[in-house]
Motif scaffolding. Structure first.
Motif, mmCIF file in Angstrom:
data_model
loop_
_atom_site.group_PDB
_atom_site.id
_atom_site.type_symbol
_atom_site.label_atom_id
_atom_site.label_comp_id
_atom_site.label_asym_id
_atom_site.label_seq_id
_atom_site.Cartn_x
_atom_site.Cartn_y
_atom_site.Cartn_z
ATOM 1 N N ARG A 169 -103.559 -15.232 -36.641
ATOM 2 C CA ARG A 169 -102.894 -16.264 -35.848
ATOM 3 C C ARG A 169 -101.926 -15.640 -34.839
ATOM 4 N NH1 ARG A 169 -104.911 -21.505 -37.728
ATOM 5 N NH2 ARG A 169 -105.840 -20.991 -39.754
ATOM 6 N N ARG A 170 -101.485 -16.474 -33.923
ATOM 7 C CA ARG A 170 -100.550 -16.048 -32.893
ATOM 8 C C ARG A 170 -99.204 -15.641 -33.494
ATOM 9 N NH1 ARG A 170 -96.380 -18.232 -29.756
ATOM 10 N NH2 ARG A 170 -96.458 -20.294 -30.765
ATOM 11 N N ARG A 171 -98.622 -14.551 -32.989
ATOM 12 C CA ARG A 171 -97.264 -14.151 -33.350
ATOM 13 C C ARG A 171 -96.283 -14.737 -32.345
ATOM 14 N NH1 ARG A 171 -101.198 -11.941 -36.580
ATOM 15 N NH2 ARG A 171 -100.454 -10.152 -37.790
ATOM 16 N N SER A 172 -95.095 -15.057 -32.802
ATOM 17 C CA SER A 172 -94.075 -15.592 -31.906
ATOM 18 C C SER A 172 -93.434 -14.475 -31.080
ATOM 19 C CB SER A 172 -92.990 -16.304 -32.717
ATOM 20 O OG SER A 172 -91.930 -16.714 -31.872
ATOM 21 N N ASP A 173 -93.054 -14.836 -29.872
ATOM 22 C CA ASP A 173 -92.294 -13.916 -29.022
ATOM 23 C C ASP A 173 -90.796 -14.055 -29.267
ATOM 24 O OD1 ASP A 173 -94.616 -12.955 -27.738
ATOM 25 O OD2 ASP A 173 -94.598 -14.641 -26.326
ATOM 26 N N ASN A 174 -90.412 -14.974 -30.142
ATOM 27 C CA ASN A 174 -88.991 -15.261 -30.359
ATOM 28 C C ASN A 174 -88.463 -14.635 -31.646
ATOM 29 O OD1 ASN A 174 -88.630 -16.983 -28.020
ATOM 30 N ND2 ASN A 174 -89.923 -18.461 -29.085
ATOM 31 N N GLY B 167 -91.967 -37.128 -24.835
ATOM 32 C CA GLY B 167 -91.538 -36.870 -23.465
ATOM 33 C C GLY B 167 -90.413 -35.864 -23.364
ATOM 34 N N GLN B 168 -90.292 -34.994 -24.365
ATOM 35 C CA GLN B 168 -89.209 -34.020 -24.398
ATOM 36 C C GLN B 168 -89.762 -32.591 -24.511
ATOM 37 O OE1 GLN B 168 -86.475 -35.066 -27.544
ATOM 38 N NE2 GLN B 168 -86.529 -37.236 -27.016
ATOM 39 N N ARG B 169 -88.920 -31.639 -24.137
ATOM 40 C CA ARG B 169 -89.273 -30.230 -24.279
ATOM 41 C C ARG B 169 -88.638 -29.667 -25.542
ATOM 42 N NH1 ARG B 169 -87.249 -25.176 -23.281
ATOM 43 N NH2 ARG B 169 -85.212 -26.090 -22.733
ATOM 44 N N TYR B 170 -89.386 -28.858 -26.250
ATOM 45 C CA TYR B 170 -88.864 -28.248 -27.478
ATOM 46 C C TYR B 170 -88.344 -26.841 -27.176
ATOM 47 C CZ TYR B 170 -88.771 -25.991 -32.074
ATOM 48 O OH TYR B 170 -88.383 -25.286 -33.204
ATOM 49 N N PRO B 171 -87.027 -26.618 -27.280
ATOM 50 C CA PRO B 171 -86.478 -25.271 -27.102
ATOM 51 C C PRO B 171 -86.522 -24.521 -28.438
ATOM 52 C CG PRO B 171 -84.689 -26.860 -27.289
ATOM 53 C CD PRO B 171 -85.983 -27.642 -27.437
ATOM 54 N N ALA B 172 -87.425 -23.585 -28.556
ATOM 55 C CA ALA B 172 -87.637 -22.904 -29.841
ATOM 56 C C ALA B 172 -86.460 -22.003 -30.195
ATOM 57 C CB ALA B 172 -88.919 -22.080 -29.778
ATOM 58 N N PRO B 173 -86.175 -21.867 -31.491
ATOM 59 C CA PRO B 173 -85.113 -20.946 -31.930
ATOM 60 C C PRO B 173 -85.632 -19.515 -31.960
ATOM 61 C CG PRO B 173 -86.142 -21.924 -33.834
ATOM 62 C CD PRO B 173 -86.814 -22.548 -32.635
ATOM 63 N N THR B 174 -84.697 -18.592 -32.048
ATOM 64 C CA THR B 174 -85.025 -17.188 -32.277
ATOM 65 C C THR B 174 -84.892 -16.899 -33.761
ATOM 66 O OG1 THR B 174 -84.290 -16.489 -30.088
ATOM 67 C CG2 THR B 174 -84.316 -14.800 -31.800
ATOM 68 N N LEU B 175 -85.788 -16.091 -34.290
ATOM 69 C CA LEU B 175 -85.727 -15.656 -35.688
ATOM 70 C C LEU B 175 -85.235 -14.218 -35.719
ATOM 71 C CD1 LEU B 175 -86.383 -16.014 -38.733
ATOM 72 C CD2 LEU B 175 -88.688 -15.211 -38.208
ATOM 73 N N VAL B 176 -84.117 -13.997 -36.381
ATOM 74 C CA VAL B 176 -83.538 -12.659 -36.498
ATOM 75 C C VAL B 176 -83.845 -12.098 -37.884
ATOM 76 C CG1 VAL B 176 -81.422 -11.279 -36.439
ATOM 77 C CG2 VAL B 176 -81.694 -13.239 -34.890
ATOM 78 N N LEU B 177 -84.521 -10.966 -37.921
ATOM 79 C CA LEU B 177 -84.780 -10.258 -39.169
ATOM 80 C C LEU B 177 -83.746 -9.147 -39.298
ATOM 81 C CD1 LEU B 177 -88.667 -9.869 -38.903
ATOM 82 C CD2 LEU B 177 -87.357 -11.755 -39.881
ATOM 83 N N PHE B 178 -83.086 -9.076 -40.456
ATOM 84 C CA PHE B 178 -82.058 -8.061 -40.632
ATOM 85 C C PHE B 178 -82.134 -7.461 -42.026
ATOM 86 C CE2 PHE B 178 -80.090 -11.895 -42.259
ATOM 87 C CZ PHE B 178 -79.265 -11.485 -43.293
ATOM 88 N N SER B 179 -81.421 -6.383 -42.194
ATOM 89 C CA SER B 179 -81.357 -5.707 -43.499
ATOM 90 C C SER B 179 -79.908 -5.547 -43.915
ATOM 91 C CB SER B 179 -82.020 -4.326 -43.430
ATOM 92 O OG SER B 179 -83.373 -4.426 -43.056
ATOM 93 N N GLY B 180 -79.533 -6.218 -44.990
ATOM 94 C CA GLY B 180 -78.193 -6.020 -45.553
ATOM 95 C C GLY B 180 -77.136 -6.925 -44.977
ATOM 96 N N HIS B 181 -76.828 -6.722 -43.695
ATOM 97 C CA HIS B 181 -75.777 -7.497 -43.043
ATOM 98 C C HIS B 181 -76.181 -7.768 -41.609
ATOM 99 C CE1 HIS B 181 -73.734 -5.237 -46.297
ATOM 100 N NE2 HIS B 181 -73.080 -6.360 -46.460
ATOM 101 N N VAL B 182 -75.588 -8.811 -41.033
ATOM 102 C CA VAL B 182 -75.928 -9.170 -39.658
ATOM 103 C C VAL B 182 -74.732 -9.846 -39.000
ATOM 104 C CG1 VAL B 182 -76.813 -11.492 -40.164
ATOM 105 C CG2 VAL B 182 -77.773 -10.194 -38.231
ATOM 106 N N GLN B 183 -74.651 -9.706 -37.700
ATOM 107 C CA GLN B 183 -73.634 -10.395 -36.911
ATOM 108 C C GLN B 183 -74.306 -11.533 -36.163
ATOM 109 O OE1 GLN B 183 -70.269 -9.673 -36.731
ATOM 110 N NE2 GLN B 183 -70.057 -11.555 -35.534
ATOM 111 N N SER B 184 -73.802 -12.747 -36.345
ATOM 112 C CA SER B 184 -74.311 -13.908 -35.617
ATOM 113 C C SER B 184 -73.161 -14.568 -34.880
ATOM 114 C CB SER B 184 -74.945 -14.914 -36.590
ATOM 115 O OG SER B 184 -73.934 -15.642 -37.284
ATOM 116 N N ALA B 185 -73.476 -15.573 -34.079
ATOM 117 C CA ALA B 185 -72.429 -16.320 -33.390
ATOM 118 C C ALA B 185 -71.588 -17.136 -34.365
ATOM 119 C CB ALA B 185 -73.042 -17.236 -32.336
ATOM 120 N N CYS B 186 -72.057 -17.291 -35.602
ATOM 121 C CA CYS B 186 -71.299 -17.976 -36.645
ATOM 122 C C CYS B 186 -70.453 -17.002 -37.458
ATOM 123 C CB CYS B 186 -72.250 -18.727 -37.569
ATOM 124 S SG CYS B 186 -73.180 -20.048 -36.752
ATOM 125 N N GLY B 187 -70.467 -15.716 -37.103
ATOM 126 C CA GLY B 187 -69.714 -14.702 -37.824
ATOM 127 C C GLY B 187 -70.623 -13.670 -38.446
#
Length: 302
Positions: A6-11, A114-134
């Motif tokens: 199947r198709r892989r996401s670019d996000n 009649g709307q556009r879907y803005p897809a989210p980004t999926l972040v893969l991390f190991s152990g710890h990660v920095q996000s906009a939520c902290g």
């Protein structure tokens, strides 16, 4: 699941080739399924058990990872390369396909409105990660950050899902991603903002009730995706539907509380019981209609 071709996401933002150097504490939103068992295993004792319980539910409700404060564990920031195993590489491909399929489903559903879907980004991390939520550690489990509209997951969580929570299978793993994408749907449609506004001035128990409805709706949205993946694209093999139900049951508040403390406190529920999570996922799966997922109008019996 039939996903290999199947198709892989670019996000997908793959940060798994990074390890980190320490800072003092971490903060981020998440399911927090792994936090309490780690605390109990490493510390034990009645006093720390109570703190562990508070940390567990604090992480689930507020997105705060208290493990570093209780265990002395350090959270990381700087990056150094790390080798990915063949299993981790395959899991990365798998979640990329699942994300792509959620994109296809929700793009189609939104287009019909009649709307556009803005897809989210999926972040893969190991152990710890920095996000906009902290900053967040893997201990909080998979989470969605509305501030940057990204889904975060340390794929080692899938090992816990299989072994600790006894919910193996591809569709169980896909359900986890689809649930977090469900929170993205709530963010871009304004539902999450309405919930936060409604929670203002309420008691903690009343706030929790709204949180439960929000989480159950995300489960239902995950089921809507599952319906389209199965009926329209034949991704599911026979019997795989049960895998997602097993995963939903495994992370019900009543089951997690019973396992952690031996008691169940309904007023502290933030995600719903095992039965509720299974039922709302199945409602979305059976109907394929997001209009069937209005948990906020479901009355007192969810």
């Amino acid at each position: 699941m039939r996903w290999e071709d199947r198709r892989r996401s670019d996000n997908v933002d793959d940060r798994r080739g990074q390890k980190s150097s320490p800072i003092n504490a971490a903060m981020g939103g998440g399911i927090a399924m792994r936090l309490l068992p780690v605390l109990l295993k490493t510390k034990g004792g009645r006093t720390l058990l109570l703190l562990g319980v508070l940390a567990f539910f604090g992480a689930r409700m507020l997105g705060i990872d208290l493990m570093p404060l209780l265990t002395g564990e350090q959270v990381s920031t700087s990056s150094t390369p790390a080798q990915l195993s063949a299993e981790q590489q395959r899991l990365g491909e798998f979640v990329s396909v699942i994300l792509a399929d959620t994109e296809d489903t929700w793009t189609e559903i939104f287009a019909k409105q009649g709307q556009r879907y803005p897809a989210p980004t999926l972040v893969l991390f190991s152990g710890h990660v920095q996000s906009a939520c902290g900053s967040a550690s893997a201990a909080v489990g998979p989470f969605y950050c509305p501030a940057d509209r990204k889904v975060y997951i340390d794929l080692s969580f899938y090992h816990d899902l299989k072994t600790r929570y006894k919910a193996p299978g591809d569709f169980a793993q896909a359900y986890v991603i689809a649930h977090e994408v469900g929170h993205h749907i709530q963010t871009i449609t304004g539902i999450s903002a309405e919930v936060r506004k409604a929670q203002q001035g309420l008691s903690k128990a009343q706030q929790n009730q709204l949180s439960v409805r929000q989480e159950l709706q995300a489960d239902c949205f995950a089921g809507v995706w599952g319906h389209h993946a199965d009926r329209h694209r034949q991704m599911l093999a026979p019997g795989e539907m049960q895998q997602a139900l097993n995963a939903a049951a495994a992370i019900g508040d009543d089951r997690l509380q019973k396992q952690a403390t031996g008691t169940v406190t309904p007023d502290s529920f933030t995600h719903g019981t095992s039965e509720q999570r299974m039922r709302w996922f199945k409602r979305g799966f059976d109907s394929g209609d997001m209009a069937q997922c209005d948990t906020f109008k479901a009355g007192t019996k969810l």
